[in-house]
Enzyme design. Structure first.
Site, mmCIF file in Angstrom:
data_model
loop_
_atom_site.group_PDB
_atom_site.id
_atom_site.type_symbol
_atom_site.label_atom_id
_atom_site.label_comp_id
_atom_site.label_asym_id
_atom_site.label_seq_id
_atom_site.Cartn_x
_atom_site.Cartn_y
_atom_site.Cartn_z
ATOM 1 N N GLN A 121 -3.584 -20.801 19.232
ATOM 2 C CA GLN A 121 -4.555 -19.828 18.291
ATOM 3 C C GLN A 121 -4.924 -18.519 18.941
ATOM 4 O O GLN A 121 -5.543 -17.910 18.549
ATOM 5 C CB GLN A 121 -5.493 -20.835 17.704
ATOM 6 N N ASP A 170 1.721 -6.277 -4.347
ATOM 7 C CA ASP A 170 0.896 -6.345 -3.274
ATOM 8 C C ASP A 170 1.664 -7.450 -2.300
ATOM 9 O O ASP A 170 1.684 -8.431 -2.982
ATOM 10 C CB ASP A 170 -0.566 -6.543 -3.438
ATOM 11 N N THR A 188 0.983 -1.237 0.050
ATOM 12 C CA THR A 188 0.057 0.072 0.039
ATOM 13 C C THR A 188 0.680 1.348 0.102
ATOM 14 O O THR A 188 0.493 2.291 -0.664
ATOM 15 C CB THR A 188 -1.082 0.047 1.283
ATOM 16 N N THR A 194 1.648 -4.596 4.277
ATOM 17 C CA THR A 194 1.375 -4.789 5.572
ATOM 18 C C THR A 194 0.698 -6.220 5.731
ATOM 19 O O THR A 194 0.908 -6.915 6.743
ATOM 20 C CB THR A 194 0.457 -3.841 5.974
ATOM 21 N N ASP A 195 0.100 -6.668 4.547
ATOM 22 C CA ASP A 195 -0.452 -7.982 4.781
ATOM 23 C C ASP A 195 0.275 -9.184 5.168
ATOM 24 O O ASP A 195 0.070 -10.141 6.012
ATOM 25 C CB ASP A 195 -1.468 -8.559 3.728
#
Ligand code: ASN
Length: 495
Positions: free
Chosen positions: A296, A75, A27, A107-108
């Site tokens: 988790q 991306d 981004t 960032t993903d």
């Protein structure tokens, strides 16, 4: 967009000093596909277009030179091991030329890239700072990209900012510097996009940079080198209520060529105890596929044996990831298994050790295969041959020492419980004295075979040392019996 762009190259204008920026897209380097329509999907832009839109990158503004290398801008959802290897190679090639490195990245998947680099860049003695943005300055006045990028550049240049060298792969975002392999993307839109649930921040940058010195790794003594091979035959499995009644796990675990699985277990490492599930884990471990248990929950530790629902995992052959984050655990398996010649037994040991501060404890198990039995008639069993070679000079670094009897069962006879005493050394009857006494433990009846644990930390911490270690276990009662298949000494060392 211009179509005569060169990717995967160093800038022609590079001077070979200051900080090297590695531009990968994300981004921070994106603009709307239709430049006239801000709401059209964002696409990555080239480094030259990024630079045109970022006058802040000049030496005059920053106070130091910034060179650049650009990968194919992507991306970060499209970034993977191939790109990690390219980035690691660039850092290795330019290692001696720069004070530090800044990676402009989406960032993903930033935490995956940070984890991978933390394992690949061995004996790293310089800062490698990843950053990106939720909103890019390239088409927004209100953005977080400039603050993140300029902050990262300053932290990556300790010579200029006069802060301590932070010899780690880090993520800098929204004023916080985190250890990269401890970081989790917690928010898809907030500028406060990352957190480090199991490790403190390394530094904060508001008015000035405040480095939390105690949290940063020491500058390594050995020479920097690259270890960048990766094996992608790994998978993560997120446990959910109902998995025990479905074929999901069976299907995932029968993927051909699978080499490692990260189980995202409930709570402190618990999974359903239904026989079909435990049998599947055992079958997987028996096939020499690493079964790596993490929580988790997003924070805290996996403690196998804290509940019955995790104790069985130990006998099944699974290992604990302690407080490693799930994203990092997966990348760690890829990295360890990247070594084509590695034997399963060694891979298991490596997975339980901290490589780059990704977990708070390293686990060192030492296994002795002999079956054993103590009973009213045969009260004493001697177990020798544990090899210890990982204890430093200070006993304070030992967190826990656990003796495990694997596949154990207990009959208490007419008694409510048995008492089992443990001594250090291969003691004969008259040597079972205070000097080598380790502890006496209660043991209730256990019919179904499971792992039996004895926490011997208290009396062993100050005496245990590198070399050979052995124990004698004694049944204190005249009836009852305890049987086991093998014994394991497990030492937990603080990072
Ligand atoms: N999809 C973007 C990326 O990871 C998200 C971002 O950077 N904020 O490349």
């Amino acid at each position: 967009m211009s179509n005569n762009l060169k990717f995967n190259c160093y800038d022609e204008s590079n001077k070979g000093e200051g900080v090297l920026v590695i531009y990968t897209g994300g981004t921070i380097g994106s603009m709307p596909k239709d430049r006239e329509d801000k709401s059209s999907p964002q696409v990555v832009i080239s480094w030259s277009e990024f630079k045109k839109n970022t006058p802040q990158l000049s030496e005059k503004t920053l106070g130091f030179n910034v060179d650049a290398y650009t990968t194919q801008p992507l991306d970060s959802c499209n970034i993977g091991p191939k790109e990690w290897q390219e980035i690691a190679k660039v850092i290795a090639e330019s290692y001696n030329k720069y004070f530090g490195f800044v990676l402009l990245h989406g960032t993903d998947t930033m935490v995956y890239t940070a984890s991978a680099l933390s394992f690949m860049l061995r004996n790293l003695g310089k800062p490698v700072i990843l950053t990106g943005a939720q909103v890019s300055h390239t088409f927004n006045v209100w953005n977080d990209s400039l603050m993140n990028m300029i902050g990262a550049l300053n932290i990556a240049n300790p010579k200029y900012t006069e802060i301590p060298i932070i010899p780690e792969v880090c993520i800098f975002f929204n004023g916080n510097l985190f250890r990269g392999n401890r970081t989790h993307k917690k928010d898809a839109s907030s500028f406060y996009a990352y957190e480090s649930p199991n490790y403190p921040k390394l530094a904060e940058y508001g008015e000035s940079i405040v480095v939390h010195k105690k949290t940063i790794r020491e500058i390594p003594k050995g020479d920097f080198y690259l270890k960048s091979s990766m094996n992608t035959h790994v998978v993560s499995v997120f446990f959910f209520p109902g998995i025990q009644d479905s074929k999901v796990l069976e299907n995932i675990l029968s993927i051909p060529d699978l080499k490692g699985v990260v189980f995202l277990a409930y709570g402190a490492g618990n999974i359903p105890t239904q026989k079909n599930i435990m049998d599947l884990v055992k079958k997987t471990a028996d096939k020499r596929i690493i079964c790596f248990i993490v929580t988790q929950t997003g924070g805290g530790q996996t403690v196998l044996g804290m509940y019955d629902t995790s104790a069985k995992l130990i006998d099944a052959g699974a290992i604990s990831g302690v407080d490693i984050l799930p994203e990092t655990a997966l990348v760690k398996l890829m990295h360890i298994l990247g070594d084509e010649d590695i034997k399963y037994e060694d891979a298991i040991l490596d997975a339980q050790k901290s490589i780059a501060g990704e977990m708070s404890l390293s686990i060192y198990p030492s296994f002795v295969e002999n079956k054993g039995k103590i009973s009213g008639e045969h009260k004493r069993e001697r177990i020798g041959g544990f090899t210890i070679n990982n204890i430093g000079n200070s006993p304070e670094t030992i967190d826990r020492v656990i003796l495990r009897l694997k596949n154990g069962s207990v009959e208490t006879g007419s008694l409510d419980h048995l008492l089992i005493s443990i001594y250090r050394g291969l003691s004969s009857e008259d040597e079972l004295n205070k000097a080598n006494f380790v502890g006496t433990f209660r043991q209730i009846e256990i019919k179904e075979k499971t792992v039996l644990f004895y926490d011997i930390t208290k009396n062993i911490r100050s005496v245990i040392s590198n070399g050979r270690e052995s124990f004698t276990v004694v049944l204190e009662n005249d009836e009852g019996q305890i049987e086991w298949d093998g014994m394991e000494l497990v030492i937990f060392i603080k990072e």
